[in-house]
Design a protein around this motif. Structure first.
Motif, short mmCIF file in Angstrom:
data_model
loop_
_atom_site.label_atom_id
_atom_site.label_comp_id
_atom_site.label_asym_id
_atom_site.label_seq_id
_atom_site.Cartn_x
_atom_site.Cartn_y
_atom_site.Cartn_z
N ILE A 11 0.89 -1.26 0.20
CA ILE A 11 0.03 0.05 0.03
C ILE A 11 0.98 1.36 -0.07
O ILE A 11 0.74 2.01 -0.74
CB ILE A 11 -0.98 -0.01 1.18
CG1 ILE A 11 -1.95 -1.19 0.91
CG2 ILE A 11 -1.61 1.24 1.19
CD1 ILE A 11 -2.82 -1.24 2.23
N VAL A 12 1.76 1.35 0.86
CA VAL A 12 2.78 2.54 0.91
C VAL A 12 3.46 3.00 -0.25
O VAL A 12 3.38 4.15 -0.62
CB VAL A 12 3.44 2.45 2.28
CG1 VAL A 12 4.29 3.82 2.27
CG2 VAL A 12 2.51 2.70 3.57
N PRO A 13 4.32 1.99 -0.55
CA PRO A 13 4.91 2.33 -1.85
C PRO A 13 4.09 2.54 -3.06
O PRO A 13 4.36 3.49 -3.92
CB PRO A 13 5.96 0.93 -1.93
CG PRO A 13 5.09 0.01 -1.27
CD PRO A 13 4.69 0.66 -0.26
N MET A 14 3.06 1.76 -3.33
CA MET A 14 2.22 2.01 -4.31
C MET A 14 1.41 3.44 -4.22
O MET A 14 1.04 4.26 -5.23
CB MET A 14 1.02 0.96 -4.56
CG MET A 14 1.68 -0.43 -5.09
SD MET A 14 3.07 -0.25 -6.15
CE MET A 14 2.07 0.38 -7.62
N LEU A 15 1.19 3.96 -3.06
CA LEU A 15 0.67 5.04 -2.87
C LEU A 15 1.68 6.37 -3.48
O LEU A 15 1.38 7.16 -3.82
CB LEU A 15 0.22 5.60 -1.55
CG LEU A 15 -1.10 4.87 -0.81
CD1 LEU A 15 -1.27 4.93 0.43
CD2 LEU A 15 -2.29 5.40 -1.81
N VAL A 16 2.80 6.17 -2.96
CA VAL A 16 3.86 7.05 -3.41
C VAL A 16 4.29 7.25 -4.98
O VAL A 16 4.11 8.19 -5.72
CB VAL A 16 5.30 6.85 -2.74
CG1 VAL A 16 6.31 7.59 -3.37
CG2 VAL A 16 5.15 6.88 -1.28
N ILE A 17 4.05 5.91 -5.61
CA ILE A 17 4.12 5.68 -7.23
C ILE A 17 3.00 6.55 -7.60
O ILE A 17 3.11 7.11 -8.70
CB ILE A 17 4.36 4.32 -7.33
CG1 ILE A 17 5.46 3.93 -6.98
CG2 ILE A 17 4.32 3.95 -9.05
CD1 ILE A 17 5.72 2.28 -6.92
N SER A 18 1.84 6.06 -7.29
CA SER A 18 0.65 6.65 -7.73
C SER A 18 0.46 8.04 -7.49
O SER A 18 0.04 9.07 -8.58
CB SER A 18 -0.70 6.15 -7.08
OG SER A 18 -0.81 6.23 -5.85
N LEU A 19 1.12 8.73 -6.41
CA LEU A 19 1.06 10.21 -6.44
C LEU A 19 2.08 10.92 -7.33
O LEU A 19 1.69 11.92 -7.88
CB LEU A 19 1.69 10.61 -5.03
CG LEU A 19 1.84 12.11 -4.58
CD1 LEU A 19 0.46 12.99 -4.70
CD2 LEU A 19 2.50 12.16 -3.35
N LEU A 20 3.11 10.21 -7.79
CA LEU A 20 4.13 10.65 -8.63
C LEU A 20 3.47 10.97 -10.12
O LEU A 20 3.70 11.71 -10.82
CB LEU A 20 5.32 9.76 -8.76
CG LEU A 20 6.34 9.87 -7.33
CD1 LEU A 20 7.46 8.91 -7.66
CD2 LEU A 20 6.79 11.37 -7.07
N ALA A 21 2.66 9.69 -10.53
CA ALA A 21 2.09 9.39 -11.42
C ALA A 21 0.98 10.49 -11.76
O ALA A 21 0.70 11.19 -12.70
CB ALA A 21 1.15 8.12 -11.84
N GLY A 22 0.24 10.95 -10.41
CA GLY A 22 -0.69 11.95 -10.59
C GLY A 22 -0.19 13.29 -10.81
O GLY A 22 -0.77 14.24 -11.32
N LEU A 23 0.98 13.69 -10.27
CA LEU A 23 1.78 14.82 -10.33
C LEU A 23 2.05 15.06 -11.77
O LEU A 23 2.64 16.36 -12.01
CB LEU A 23 2.89 14.98 -9.17
CG LEU A 23 2.44 14.97 -7.90
CD1 LEU A 23 3.76 14.91 -7.00
CD2 LEU A 23 1.85 16.46 -7.63
N ALA A 24 2.02 14.24 -12.59
CA ALA A 24 2.21 14.41 -14.09
C ALA A 24 1.22 15.61 -14.64
O ALA A 24 1.72 16.09 -15.66
CB ALA A 24 2.41 13.16 -14.81
N THR A 25 0.03 15.60 -14.22
CA THR A 25 -0.96 16.48 -14.48
C THR A 25 -0.38 17.83 -14.20
O THR A 25 -0.56 18.88 -15.05
CB THR A 25 -2.24 16.20 -13.65
OG1 THR A 25 -2.48 14.77 -13.68
CG2 THR A 25 -3.43 16.96 -14.12
N THR A 26 0.18 17.85 -13.06
CA THR A 26 0.96 19.36 -12.73
C THR A 26 1.73 19.61 -13.54
O THR A 26 2.18 20.82 -14.17
CB THR A 26 1.46 19.22 -11.13
OG1 THR A 26 0.33 18.63 -10.43
CG2 THR A 26 1.60 20.71 -10.72
N LEU A 27 2.78 18.78 -14.17
CA LEU A 27 3.89 18.94 -14.97
C LEU A 27 3.18 19.32 -16.19
O LEU A 27 3.69 20.52 -17.06
CB LEU A 27 4.59 17.67 -15.25
CG LEU A 27 5.57 17.73 -16.17
CD1 LEU A 27 6.65 18.82 -16.15
CD2 LEU A 27 6.43 16.30 -16.51
N GLY A 28 2.12 18.61 -16.90
CA GLY A 28 1.55 19.15 -18.05
C GLY A 28 0.99 20.60 -18.07
O GLY A 28 1.13 21.46 -18.82
#
Length: 251
Positions: free
Chosen positions: A9-26
């Motif tokens: 759960i914890v590592p996948m939450l961190v990974i999914s947060l990074l994936a989500g922050l790609a929206t901010t990058l866009g």
């Protein structure tokens, strides 16, 4: 849940947060882009149209059908359309009520609606990361990478009309970052939903598809063609091809 599953759960939450922050990058890419004149905005919105159509028809709807059957697909899709149509109506009235002396800015309304639609979409994406990790840990990483890559154009799709409407840059960044949080929230929900019902998961995925299709045909594509038809068609083609390739590698 077993202890081995809990450890994901914890590592996948961190990974999914990074994936989500790609929206901010866009969104940041759009804000750094100089001189967003009409033809560039037409290309950006066309690109977003192609991306969203490809995501819906190559990823969301087939997955919903596979996991929940035709009934889950249809009910979820229609609910997604109705939800965004209702949000459209409410947002239009709020803007009109907030300042009746000004004409409603269609670009700002569009940007907010896209943000809502993409946030709804990010929820089942987060669930997909959880599903991949539950099957095999490396699959969760791969799904997150694919999601992160196509979150970049989604951030562009949200930020471009908001920037053209005159919204402050910091507000656009905050909005994109809030949107990014829906991916890890979906992952957290996913670890629970996957133990309950795949049909519920299928309906959530189809709901995101319905929301995005409403946005494409009621807001994105008409505005893209209005700004510059030829650049809009070119952007749509590039967006559809790019997301089709990502979807191929994703699956």
């Amino acid at each position: 849940m077993g202890s081995a599953f809990d450890e994901l759960i914890v590592p996948m939450l961190v990974i999914s947060l990074l994936a989500g922050l790609a929206t901010t990058l866009g969104a940041i890419l759009v804000l750094w882009w100089p001189n967003l004149e009409s033809k560039k905005l037409g290309a950006f919105l066309g690109f977003a149209t192609g991306v969203m159509i490809a995501v819906v028809f190559l990823d969301l709807l087939p997955t919903a059908w596979q996991w929940g059957g035709i009934s889950a697909l249809v009910t979820g899709f229609l609910l997604g359309v109705l939800m965004i149509a209702l949000a459209d109506l409410i947002l239009t009235r709020l803007i009109r009520f907030g300042d009746q002396r000004r004409k409603i800015n269609p670009l700002r309304k569009m940007g907010y609606l896209i943000a809502i639609g993409i946030s709804l979409h990010d929820f089942p994406e987060g669930i997909a990361i959880a599903a991949g990790a539950a099957a095999e840990f490396h699959l969760g990483w791969f799904v997150a990478l694919a999601i992160g890559l196509h979150n970049i154009p989604e951030g562009i799709a949200t930020a471009a009309p908001l920037r053209m409407s005159g919204l402050a840059n910091w507000k656009i960044i905050v909005l994109a970052t809030v949107m990014a949080l829906f991916t890890p929230l979906g992952t957290l929900l996913g670890f629970g939903v996957l133990t309950i019902s795949t049909k519920v998961l299928a309906q959530l995925i189809a709901l995101a598809g319905g929301a995005m299709i409403y946005l494409v045909f009621s807001e994105l594509w008409p505005e893209a063609k209005k700004n510059n038809p030829s650049w809009a068609y070119g952007g749509a083609l590039i967006g559809a091809v790019a997301m089709s390739m990502l979807s191929f590698f994703h699956h």
